[in-house]
Design a protein around this motif. Structure first.
Motif, mmCIF file in Angstrom:
data_model
loop_
_atom_site.group_PDB
_atom_site.id
_atom_site.type_symbol
_atom_site.label_atom_id
_atom_site.label_comp_id
_atom_site.label_asym_id
_atom_site.label_seq_id
_atom_site.Cartn_x
_atom_site.Cartn_y
_atom_site.Cartn_z
ATOM 1 N N UNK A 238 0.819 -1.212 0.000
ATOM 2 C CA UNK A 238 0.000 0.000 0.000
ATOM 3 C C UNK A 238 0.853 1.263 0.000
ATOM 4 N N UNK A 239 2.025 1.201 0.615
ATOM 5 C CA UNK A 239 2.925 2.359 0.572
ATOM 6 C C UNK A 239 3.343 2.642 -0.860
ATOM 7 N N UNK B 214 5.061 8.366 5.964
ATOM 8 C CA UNK B 214 4.978 7.465 7.107
ATOM 9 C C UNK B 214 4.578 6.046 6.704
ATOM 10 N N UNK B 215 3.839 5.902 5.623
ATOM 11 C CA UNK B 215 3.457 4.561 5.156
ATOM 12 C C UNK B 215 4.682 3.718 4.794
ATOM 13 N N UNK B 216 5.751 4.366 4.377
ATOM 14 C CA UNK B 216 6.956 3.626 3.974
ATOM 15 C C UNK B 216 7.662 2.951 5.155
ATOM 16 N N UNK C 136 -5.051 2.689 1.777
ATOM 17 C CA UNK C 136 -3.709 2.371 2.262
ATOM 18 C C UNK C 136 -3.636 2.528 3.775
ATOM 19 N N UNK C 137 -4.208 3.608 4.285
ATOM 20 C CA UNK C 137 -4.200 3.819 5.735
ATOM 21 C C UNK C 137 -5.015 2.754 6.454
ATOM 22 N N UNK D 214 -7.075 -0.715 -2.182
ATOM 23 C CA UNK D 214 -6.073 0.312 -2.475
ATOM 24 C C UNK D 214 -5.525 0.109 -3.892
ATOM 25 N N UNK D 215 -5.126 -1.124 -4.178
ATOM 26 C CA UNK D 215 -4.613 -1.434 -5.510
ATOM 27 C C UNK D 215 -5.660 -1.255 -6.592
#
Length: 183
Positions: free
Chosen positions: A25-26, A59-61, A108-109, A123-124
């Motif tokens: 998701x990141x 931050x997702x990374x 993603x979140x 998300x995708x």
């Protein structure tokens, strides 16, 4: 509605565990980021939204751990104008792609915070839908196929270069959308 996410990718998300979901998701969101950041950059009153979006993607990374405030970020994101219902629907090019970028971040979140594979697939799916639309509107484009390739790459054991590839893909998408805008 049929999911655009390839079956092998959806299965890998289901089997891969929370860290694989968070990386997926990141990367998906990174590729959509220029469509929000670039298209909303000069919109008065959206400065804090731009900061929030950029901070969330950064931050997702940190895929080794879930975001402690992921649910709160979802609540804040759901206040964005892109996610508010409008009676006439979205028809403007800028609004359409900004919507898909925000929707991608929302899922993603959700996936990051919960480790839920279904949220990751959504998300995708949001990213793939946007790229399919872009392919339909840009002669000779293959953004959908590239997104599918990068989604598979993000779940491979050799995800080296994923961030760079995602940033590059995001820039290409942004240029293509800019090319669709009236001059």
């Amino acid at each position: 509605m049929e999911k655009l996410v390839e079956k092998a990718v959806a299965e890998a998300l289901g089997d891969g565990g929370s860290q694989a979901i968070r990386l997926y998701v990141a990367a998906s969101t990174e590729r959509m980021t220029p469509l929000f950041m670039g298209l909303r950059a000069n919109t008065p009153g959206r400065e804090s939204d731009l900061d929030f979006y950029a901070e969330s993607v950064r931050d997702l990374w940190h895929a080794h751990r879930p975001l402690a405030d992921a649910a709160e970020r979802v609540r804040l994101l759901e206040r964005f104008p892109e996610l508010q219902p409008i009676e006439e629907g979205i028809t403007d090019v800028v609004d359409t792609y900004a919507f898909f970028a925000v929707l991608t971040l929302r899922y993603a979140l959700l996936a990051n915070g919960s480790g839920n594979a279904d949220a990751a697939v959504s998300c995708g799916h949001a990213a793939l839908t946007a790229m399919g639309m872009l392919d339909l509107n840009v002669a000779g484009a293959s953004f959908l196929a590239e997104e599918q390739r990068l989604q598979s790459l993000s779940l491979s054991s050799d995800a080296a270069g994923l961030w760079d590839a995602s940033v590059t893909a995001g820039r290409e998408r942004f240029r293509a959308v800019l090319g669709r805008l009236p001059r």
